[in-house]
Structures are given as structure tokens and as C-alpha cells.
Design a protein around this motif. Structure first.
Motif, PDB file in Angstrom:
ATOM      1  N   ALA A  43       0.775  -1.236  -0.098  1.00  0.00           N
ATOM      2  CA  ALA A  43       0.037  -0.177   0.040  1.00  0.00           C
ATOM      3  C   ALA A  43       0.864   1.214   0.021  1.00  0.00           C
ATOM      4  O   ALA A  43       2.016   1.187   0.674  1.00  0.00           O
ATOM      5  CB  ALA A  43      -0.795  -0.139   1.189  1.00  0.00           C
ATOM      6  N   SER A  47      -2.883   5.367  -3.312  1.00  0.00           N
ATOM      7  CA  SER A  47      -3.142   3.880  -3.964  1.00  0.00           C
ATOM      8  C   SER A  47      -4.703   3.767  -4.106  1.00  0.00           C
ATOM      9  O   SER A  47      -5.376   4.182  -3.551  1.00  0.00           O
ATOM     10  CB  SER A  47      -2.477   2.652  -3.213  1.00  0.00           C
ATOM     11  OG  SER A  47      -2.909   2.440  -1.738  1.00  0.00           O
ATOM     12  N   ASP A  48      -5.023   2.757  -4.779  1.00  0.00           N
ATOM     13  CA  ASP A  48      -6.511   2.500  -4.978  1.00  0.00           C
ATOM     14  C   ASP A  48      -6.810   1.236  -3.922  1.00  0.00           C
ATOM     15  O   ASP A  48      -7.801   0.487  -4.397  1.00  0.00           O
ATOM     16  CB  ASP A  48      -6.830   2.249  -6.442  1.00  0.00           C
ATOM     17  CG  ASP A  48      -5.969   1.001  -6.749  1.00  0.00           C
ATOM     18  OD1 ASP A  48      -5.138   0.368  -6.352  1.00  0.00           O
ATOM     19  OD2 ASP A  48      -6.355   0.566  -8.062  1.00  0.00           O
ATOM     20  N   ASP A  49      -6.288   1.207  -3.031  1.00  0.00           N
ATOM     21  CA  ASP A  49      -6.516   0.344  -1.984  1.00  0.00           C
ATOM     22  C   ASP A  49      -8.037   0.547  -1.041  1.00  0.00           C
ATOM     23  O   ASP A  49      -8.408  -0.271  -0.197  1.00  0.00           O
ATOM     24  CB  ASP A  49      -5.529  -0.011  -0.836  1.00  0.00           C
ATOM     25  CG  ASP A  49      -4.179  -0.535  -1.542  1.00  0.00           C
ATOM     26  OD1 ASP A  49      -4.282  -1.459  -2.487  1.00  0.00           O
ATOM     27  OD2 ASP A  49      -3.161   0.157  -1.596  1.00  0.00           O
TER      28      ASP A  49
END
Length: 137
Positions: A43, A47-49
Motif C-alpha cells: 500500500a 493507492s487504490d486500496d
């Protein structure tokens, strides 16, 4: 005319107060990893977390997530342990502070199940939510 101006000023003042109350840390969620040998992997800030919100700070031992667009943070982190195969993917979600006073949910997605202590966020005192990850089963 004078009363209309006073009402308009009152509405602007109340709106400003509401924005200030919710702009603080009540809508932040802090993940604190307290396990020697374990670390957060993969991560990074931006980020696209996250399904909602965003990761605003990340280290191998912790993360800070923030609310966005009237949704509390809802992010998934991956943890790696000292032994090969020790992995856990965990979803952390906190309700938007104005909606449900920062209730926190921790859900194991895959791998080792986290052992946690949770302190929900609070509108009173503008307190952020905190999840202490103290072990893995």
C-alpha cells in the motif's frame, strides 16, 4: 432588510462551524500494527486500496486513512509476517463521523485473522478512530 442580512450571516456562520467540526480528525482512522516481524506491504499514499476515502500516511507499522465525500475510510491492507506464507488481507472501515459517530469494522479477507482492539472515532472531542492490531491467529 436588516433581519434578512442577520439571518444570512447566521446561516453562513453555522455552515462554517459545521465544516470545521467535520474537517478534523474525527473522520480519520489510524491502524497501528503492534506485531514484531509483521509489516504492511503493497500500500502507498494515493493507492487504490480504498473503496471510500484514502490512505494519507503509510509506514510498515501503521497507516492513517481519511474520509472523503461523506464516506468514512474503507480500505484494505495486506500484512506480511516473518515466516513465508504468513499473510493477511484485512478490510478496515469507519463510518462517516456525522452519520454514525465513527463506528469501526475490521474484516479479515484472506489469510491469518487479525486480533484487534478498536476505539471508534468520536464527534465529541474530535477523536479519530484507532485499530490496534496486536496479533494474528
Amino acid at each position: 432588510m436588516k433581519s434578512t442580512i442577520i439571518r444570512a450571516a447566521a446561516i453562513v456562520a453555522i455552515s462554517a462551524m459545521s465544516t470545521q467540526v467535520f474537517a478534523g480528525s474525527c473522520n480519520d482512522l489510524v491502524i497501528d500494527l503492534q506485531m514484531p516481524g509483521w509489516r504492511i506491504v503493497g500500500a502507498f499514499v494515493g493507492s487504490d486500496d480504498c473503496e471510500h476515502g484514502e490512505i494519507t500516511n503509510i509506514t510498515p507499522n501503521g497507516s492513517t486513512m481519511a474520509a472523503a465525500y461523506l464516506h468514512g475510510p474503507d480500505c484494505t491492507l495486506t500484512f506480511a509476517g516473518p515466516t513465508p506464507g504468513d499473510r493477511a488481507q484485512v478490510r478496515f472501515q469507519q463510518n462517516y463521523c456525522a452519520m454514525a459517530a465513527g463506528n469501526v469494522t475490521v474484516e479479515s479477507i484472506t489469510g491469518n485473522v487479525p486480533i484487534t482492539r478498536v476505539q471508534k472515532g468520536s464527534w465529541v472531542g474530535d477523536r479519530q478512530g484507532t485499530v490496534l492490531v496486536t496479533g494474528f491467529e
